[in-house]
Design a protein around this motif. Structure first.
Motif, PDB file in Angstrom:
ATOM      1  N   ILE A 209       7.104 -13.217 -34.548  1.00 29.21           N
ATOM      2  CA  ILE A 209       7.269 -13.168 -33.097  1.00 29.21           C
ATOM      3  C   ILE A 209       8.737 -12.980 -32.745  1.00 29.21           C
ATOM      4  O   ILE A 209       9.597 -13.774 -33.141  1.00 29.21           O
ATOM      5  CB  ILE A 209       6.735 -14.456 -32.435  1.00 29.21           C
ATOM      6  CG1 ILE A 209       5.280 -14.710 -32.846  1.00 29.21           C
ATOM      7  CG2 ILE A 209       6.856 -14.341 -30.916  1.00 29.21           C
ATOM      8  CD1 ILE A 209       4.320 -13.613 -32.489  1.00 29.21           C
ATOM      9  N   GLY A 210       9.017 -11.923 -31.985  1.00 31.03           N
ATOM     10  CA  GLY A 210      10.367 -11.687 -31.495  1.00 31.03           C
ATOM     11  C   GLY A 210      10.438 -11.932 -30.002  1.00 31.03           C
ATOM     12  O   GLY A 210       9.829 -12.881 -29.494  1.00 31.03           O
ATOM     13  N   GLN A 211      11.120 -11.062 -29.277  1.00 25.49           N
ATOM     14  CA  GLN A 211      11.209 -11.169 -27.827  1.00 25.49           C
ATOM     15  C   GLN A 211      10.641  -9.918 -27.172  1.00 25.49           C
ATOM     16  O   GLN A 211       9.564  -9.929 -26.609  1.00 25.49           O
ATOM     17  CB  GLN A 211      12.667 -11.407 -27.399  1.00 25.49           C
ATOM     18  CG  GLN A 211      13.216 -12.753 -27.812  1.00 25.49           C
ATOM     19  CD  GLN A 211      14.567 -13.047 -27.179  1.00 25.49           C
ATOM     20  OE1 GLN A 211      15.164 -12.224 -26.475  1.00 25.49           O
ATOM     21  NE2 GLN A 211      15.074 -14.234 -27.435  1.00 25.49           N
ATOM     22  N   SER A 212      11.351  -8.813 -27.281  1.00 26.48           N
ATOM     23  CA  SER A 212      10.944  -7.569 -26.632  1.00 26.48           C
ATOM     24  C   SER A 212       9.819  -6.887 -27.396  1.00 26.48           C
ATOM     25  O   SER A 212       9.649  -7.082 -28.609  1.00 26.48           O
ATOM     26  CB  SER A 212      12.145  -6.632 -26.538  1.00 26.48           C
ATOM     27  OG  SER A 212      11.764  -5.348 -26.110  1.00 26.48           O
ATOM     28  N   SER A 213       9.055  -6.052 -26.689  1.00 25.82           N
ATOM     29  CA  SER A 213       8.046  -5.228 -27.357  1.00 25.82           C
ATOM     30  C   SER A 213       8.694  -4.273 -28.355  1.00 25.82           C
ATOM     31  O   SER A 213       8.073  -3.871 -29.345  1.00 25.82           O
ATOM     32  CB  SER A 213       7.236  -4.437 -26.323  1.00 25.82           C
ATOM     33  OG  SER A 213       8.060  -3.534 -25.617  1.00 25.82           O
ATOM     34  N   VAL A 214       9.946  -3.902 -28.116  1.00 28.55           N
ATOM     35  CA  VAL A 214      10.672  -3.000 -29.002  1.00 28.55           C
ATOM     36  C   VAL A 214      10.908  -3.625 -30.377  1.00 28.55           C
ATOM     37  O   VAL A 214      11.124  -2.921 -31.363  1.00 28.55           O
ATOM     38  CB  VAL A 214      12.009  -2.579 -28.344  1.00 28.55           C
ATOM     39  CG1 VAL A 214      12.909  -1.813 -29.301  1.00 28.55           C
ATOM     40  CG2 VAL A 214      11.742  -1.733 -27.100  1.00 28.55           C
ATOM     41  N   ASP A 215      10.838  -4.950 -30.477  1.00 31.14           N
ATOM     42  CA  ASP A 215      11.067  -5.620 -31.759  1.00 31.14           C
ATOM     43  C   ASP A 215      10.068  -5.174 -32.822  1.00 31.14           C
ATOM     44  O   ASP A 215      10.371  -5.203 -34.023  1.00 31.14           O
ATOM     45  CB  ASP A 215      10.997  -7.141 -31.589  1.00 31.14           C
ATOM     46  CG  ASP A 215      12.178  -7.697 -30.808  1.00 31.14           C
ATOM     47  OD1 ASP A 215      13.175  -6.974 -30.664  1.00 31.14           O
ATOM     48  OD2 ASP A 215      12.099  -8.848 -30.343  1.00 31.14           O
ATOM     49  N   SER A 216       8.872  -4.760 -32.406  1.00 26.33           N
ATOM     50  CA  SER A 216       7.898  -4.293 -33.395  1.00 26.33           C
ATOM     51  C   SER A 216       8.404  -3.036 -34.091  1.00 26.33           C
ATOM     52  O   SER A 216       8.211  -2.856 -35.306  1.00 26.33           O
ATOM     53  CB  SER A 216       6.544  -4.021 -32.732  1.00 26.33           C
ATOM     54  OG  SER A 216       6.624  -2.937 -31.817  1.00 26.33           O
TER      55      SER A 216
END
Length: 339
Positions: A209-216
């Motif tokens: 789990i990160g923060q932004s959707s871009v982290d994926s």
């Protein structure tokens, strides 16, 4: 906020030439003249990834020289929190807010903290998104599709249901609904479509789990994960086009559509510059930038990259009614079940 010199005169001119942009003539727009007199523009944006927002700024400054642009590009909740802290200290610096969470704007509206305006090119905005607020306090700033992305080396799940079926345990990356508006909308949609069992099944896959959707995208390209949930369709395709080993899947049980929203704080120090930028988003030049970066155009007369349109895909958008409560509930369930 650190001032960023995003563009040299030469770079802006190069972008202008590439897009066929001619600099505005002095006096051709009262709004431009007022914005140029202000001299600066402070953007707090979470709706587009860095490359796209940088190119939009380049096109804007090519069209409207004489306005220095400062950008704070972070996750939606981060830029909104920054604005709220400035409001609490009566020291607002933001001229244009762009986030993927409509609740931010509902709250600002309740505080009389937004400046109304009607875009001059409102008739060019896709009809379904033309009037988000009856009082003209906030408008569409981005059309976002939330999908599944994957490493090019794996097949990946074809649906949300398959993603949590057990075959991708330890391989999933995801942002957080507490930080990202897109991920919050995705979480609400998953609960609406599948119920709480989806979150339990999702948690059982041990996602990163990160923060932004871009982290994926970051995690997949770094080799840390092979599958991304609540993933950004446009940014993933942009990375693929750049030669990176990543691809995107339109889930068979619907992509999730979310809107980036934009508004101008009532106490913005450069409100005319903020409005000029927001209105520029509906220009042909801005649409060229968006399409080149695989984003849906904000003009009804400009097709997406590859000729794609919403009527060619299965998609789901959370209903506006009751969304405030649904998002708050989704975030709490996420915290209890997932992280």
């Amino acid at each position: 906020m650190t001032r960023r010199s995003l563009l040299s005169v030469g770079a802006a001119a190069g972008v202008g030439a590439a897009l066929g942009i001619r600099p505005a003539l002095a006096g051709d727009s009262a709004l431009y003249e007022a914005a140029k007199a202000e001299g600066e523009l402070n953007l707090y944006w979470g709706s587009y990834e860095q490359k796209t927002i940088d190119e939009l700024i380049a096109a804007f400054t090519a069209r409207y020289p004489g306005i220095g642009v400062n950008l704070l590009r972070q996750a939606s909740q981060t830029v909104y929190t920054r604005l709220r802290l400035e409001m609490d200290n009566d020291a607002v610096q933001c001229d244009s807010l762009g986030t993927t969470n409509v609740l931010h704007y509902n709250e600002l509206k309740s505080l009389d903290a937004l400046r109304p305006y009607k875009p001059a090119a409102a008739e060019m905005i896709p009809e379904a998104f033309r009037t988000l607020d009856p009082d003209g306090l906030f408008h569409v700033g981005a059309i976002s599709l939330i999908c599944i992305n994957r490493s090019a080396s794996v097949e990946g799940p074809k649906s949300w249901a398959e993603m949590v079926g057990g075959g991708f345990a330890g391989e999933i990356s995801c942002g957080s609904p507490a930080h990202s508006g897109d991920v919050a909308h995705w979480t609400v949609a998953m609960l609406a479509k599948f119920g709480e069992d989806f979150l339990r099944d999702f948690a059982a896959q041990k996602p990163k789990i990160g923060q932004s959707s871009v982290d994926s995208v970051t995690d997949i390209l770094a080799g840390e994960r092979t599958v991304g949930a609540s993933a950004p369709y446009s940014y993933t395709l942009t990375q693929k086009a750049a030669g990176n080993p990543i691809d995107v899947t339109m889930p068979s049980d619907d992509a999730i559509l979310n809107l980036g929203i934009t508004g101008i704080p009532a106490k913005a120090p450069h409100p005319n510059a903020g409005q000029l930028f927001n209105e520029f988003l509906y220009s042909p030049e801005a649409s060229q930038v968006l399409v080149a970066n695989n984003w849906p155009s904000l003009r009804s007369d400009v097709p997406w990259a590859g000729g794609l349109s919403l009527d060619q895909i299965g998609w789901y958008r959370n209903p506006a009614e009751g969304l405030t409560e649904a998002m708050a509930e989704a975030i709490e369930k996420w915290k209890d079940i997932v992280a």
